[in-house]
Design a protein around this motif. Structure first.
Motif: not given
Length: 263
Positions: A52-61, A64-70, A142-149
């Motif tokens: 999940t950390f990797y998933y959030g980081a990739i979404a930020h890098i 990607e569009p904002v998505q549900a945190l879950g 939540w943290t690695p998403f950085r606004g993308h969730a």
């Protein structure tokens, strides 16, 4: 007079424990008397955290569009579910490999009762584990998403319950296939093909027929159910029903083999 009354009461009520409740209690005790479930759950926690950390980081890098945190923990289920598969499988195949299944069948002579007891116990553990993985995954991502969730309490709660339910059904399916195949290698291979290899093959080969098949495989239907994002070709509830149907098929297959070979 007192001894006679005690004997009469015991005769009327029968021995303490026993029945289906006794079978469930016995399976619960056996499950936690070995190291396997602890190792599986620890592996699930670690895998969920890393994924999940990797998933959030990739979404930020990738911006990607904002998505549900879950969506982060839901995506981790593609790998994390095998932790539950191993846990559920070991409750059956370990007994067949050591021969202790004979003792279990003597203790619980009603054949289907022992399978159902194992299914109930592993499903309960899998549901709790799925809910834990979902909450942990959201917290980590939540943290690695950085606004993308986006965190919506109602949607998050729904995904937590959906993950728990999907993993519970996966556990019941695995128990059924374990009774049908009786070996760890055979069961793990069958489950791996069903929930991982077949979906990958369908998407890799493409075409309308295979992509339709993909949508009705257990992992695909489960993902549609857990995400509930409207991308599925059917309503969210249908995704759940598809997983239930696969689970029932696996359970009945195990029951049929158990009755035929150990009846």
């Amino acid at each position: 007079m007192s001894d006679t009354s005690d004997t009469s009461a015991t005769t009327r009520t029968g021995p303490a424990g026993g029945g289906f409740a006794g079978a469930v209690g016995a399976e619960w005790t056996k499950l936690w008397s070995v190291r396997a479930p602890y190792a599986c759950l620890l592996a699930g926690v670690l895998l969920t955290g890393v994924f999940t950390f990797y998933y959030g980081a990739i979404a930020h890098i990738n911006d990607e569009p904002v998505q549900a945190l879950g969506n982060a923990p839901v995506s981790s289920v593609a790998l994390g579910q095998f932790v539950i598969v191993v846990l559920a499988m070991s409750t059956v195949t370990a007994e067949y490999s050591t021969g202790s299944v004979r003792t279990s069948l003597q203790w619980v002579p009603v054949r289907h009762r022992i399978q159902l007891a194992k299914a109930v116990v592993t499903a309960a553990v899998a549901f709790a584990a799925g809910a834990l993985f979902a909450v942990l995954g959201m917290a980590v991502a939540w943290t690695p998403f950085r606004g993308h969730a986006v965190f919506d309490p109602a949607e998050a709660a729904s995904q937590v319950l959906a993950m728990g339910l999907y993993l519970a059904l996966t556990a019941v399916l695995t128990v059924g296939l374990s009774f049908a195949l009786r070996t760890a290698a055979g069961t793990l291979s069958a489950v791996f093909v069903l929930i991982s290899v077949l979906p990958s093959m369908c998407t890799a080969l493409g075409g309308p027929v295979l992509l339709t098949v993909y949508d009705y495989l257990p992992q695909s239907a489960g993902a549609h159910f857990m995400r509930a994002d409207g991308d599925a070709p059917y309503p969210t509830a249908v995704g759940l029903l598809i997983v239930v149907a696969w689970t029932a098929a696996g359970h009945l297959a195990g029951r049929a083999v158990l009755r035929r070979r150990d009846g």
